[in-house]
Design an enzyme around this catalytic site. Structure first.
Site, PDB file in Angstrom:
ATOM      1  N   TYR A   1       0.413  -7.493  -0.092  1.00 49.19           N
ATOM      2  CA  TYR A   1      -0.119  -7.338   1.267  1.00 49.19           C
ATOM      3  C   TYR A   1      -1.609  -7.677   1.332  1.00 49.19           C
ATOM      4  CZ  TYR A   1      -1.200  -5.055   5.734  1.00 49.19           C
ATOM      5  OH  TYR A   1      -1.620  -4.783   7.022  1.00 49.19           O
TER       6      TYR A   1
ATOM      7  N   SER B   1      -6.708  -6.596   8.576  1.00 46.22           N
ATOM      8  CA  SER B   1      -6.559  -5.242   8.038  1.00 46.22           C
ATOM      9  C   SER B   1      -7.734  -4.997   7.110  1.00 46.22           C
ATOM     10  CB  SER B   1      -5.257  -5.155   7.230  1.00 46.22           C
ATOM     11  OG  SER B   1      -5.227  -3.969   6.456  1.00 46.22           O
TER      12      SER B   1
HETATM   13  C1  8X3 Z   1      -3.040  -1.288   7.070  1.00 45.19           C
HETATM   14  C2  8X3 Z   1      -4.138  -0.696   6.279  1.00 45.19           C
HETATM   15  O1  8X3 Z   1      -4.889   0.417   4.144  1.00 45.19           O
HETATM   16  O2  8X3 Z   1      -2.528   0.546   4.626  1.00 45.19           O
HETATM   17  O3  8X3 Z   1      -3.198  -2.642   7.283  1.00 45.19           O
HETATM   18  O4  8X3 Z   1      -3.475  -1.510   3.885  1.00 45.19           O
HETATM   19  S1  8X3 Z   1      -3.707  -0.319   4.674  1.00 45.19           S
END
Ligand code: 8X3
Length: 253
Positions: free
Chosen positions: A154, A141
């Site tokens: 995340y 990501s």
């Molecule tokens: C998804 C992109 O920018 O929402 O992996 O983290 S973000």
């Protein structure tokens, strides 16, 4: 776009395994890889949805919880011949600042995005190597390349994916296995709905006034990378909507 899988060294039909294949990027990738000629094995927890996706393309649906070692090992045992592994399972939970972190969110994100990816890769490496022309594609990501407020659970997990991918490239050098990382930005799938625990209004706001990527755009990158000639390794592909310059810098109409 249409692509054609490389011929395998032994002339057999190439096999691709895709994790998190019941919806979104995983399902779209499975469809595109099947169209390119791969025999596709789809893994995910939600069996009913997974079976429906697999049936569309004559693929094989196998229950897979990447956070459960026994499930991962059973999945790998079901694909003794394997040319391509797409590590797509994972996702985000919550958007709390570190001061208000939710342990369970962090634990789940690290277990699926990091430990899960490691366990699936480890279990599949012997078959990938034995194929004579293997390929691991990790779905990272832009959150693995930069950070944003509220995203640490995340972003730290996706930064982990970058480190794992780089390490794998070093460790597999000299073996017949390519290693690719694809880092999408804003992609409209169930991603935000899951992140915000089913709050559709909040999830919709993420994509408001923007033409985000859709699952097929990322699947296109996956299928393209997978079908380059065997000596060509696409190392990293960062892909965002035109309206997104950074994770948190987005132009809205
Ligand atoms: C998804 C992109 O920018 O929402 O992996 O983290 S973000």
């Amino acid at each position: 776009m249409s692509y054609t899988a490389n011929a395998t060294p032994d002339g057999s039909r190439p096999v691709a395994a895709v994790t998190g294949a019941s919806s979104g990027i995983g399902a779209a990738a499975a469809r595109m890889l099947a169209a390119a000629g791969f025999d596709v094995v789809l893994g995910a927890r939600r069996m009913e949805m997974l079976q429906a996706v697999a049936d569309e393309m004559g693929g094989r649906a196998i229950a897979l919880d990447v956070t459960d070692r026994a499930s991962v090992e059973a999945f790998a045992a079901a694909v003794p011949r394997l040319n391509l592994l797409v590590n797509n399972a994972g996702g985000a939970l919550g958007l709390e600042p570190i001061a208000e972190s939710v342990d369970e969110h962090w634990r789940t994100m690290w277990e699926s995005n990091v430990l899960g990816l490691m366990m699936v890769t480890r279990a599949c490496l012997p078959a990938l190597e034995a194929s004579g022309n293997g390929h691991v594609i990790n779905i990272g990501s832009i959150a693995g390349l930069e950070s944003y407020a509220g995203g640490a659970g995340y972003t730290s997990a996706k930064h982990g994916v970058v480190a794992i991918t780089e390490t794998l490239r070093l460790e597999l050098l000299g073996k017949p296995i390519r290693v690719t990382e694809i880092d999408p930005g804003m992609t409209e799938t169930e991603f935000s709905l899951v992140r915000f625990a089913g709050d559709a209004a909040r999830a919709d706001k993420v994509y408001e006034g923007v033409d985000p990527l859709v699952a097929g755009d990322v699947a296109d990158c996956i299928a393209w990378a997978a079908t380059r000639p065997p000596h060509v390794n696409i190392d990293t592909l960062r892909v965002t909507p035109r309206a997104q310059a950074r994770a948190s810098v987005v132009h809205r109409r």
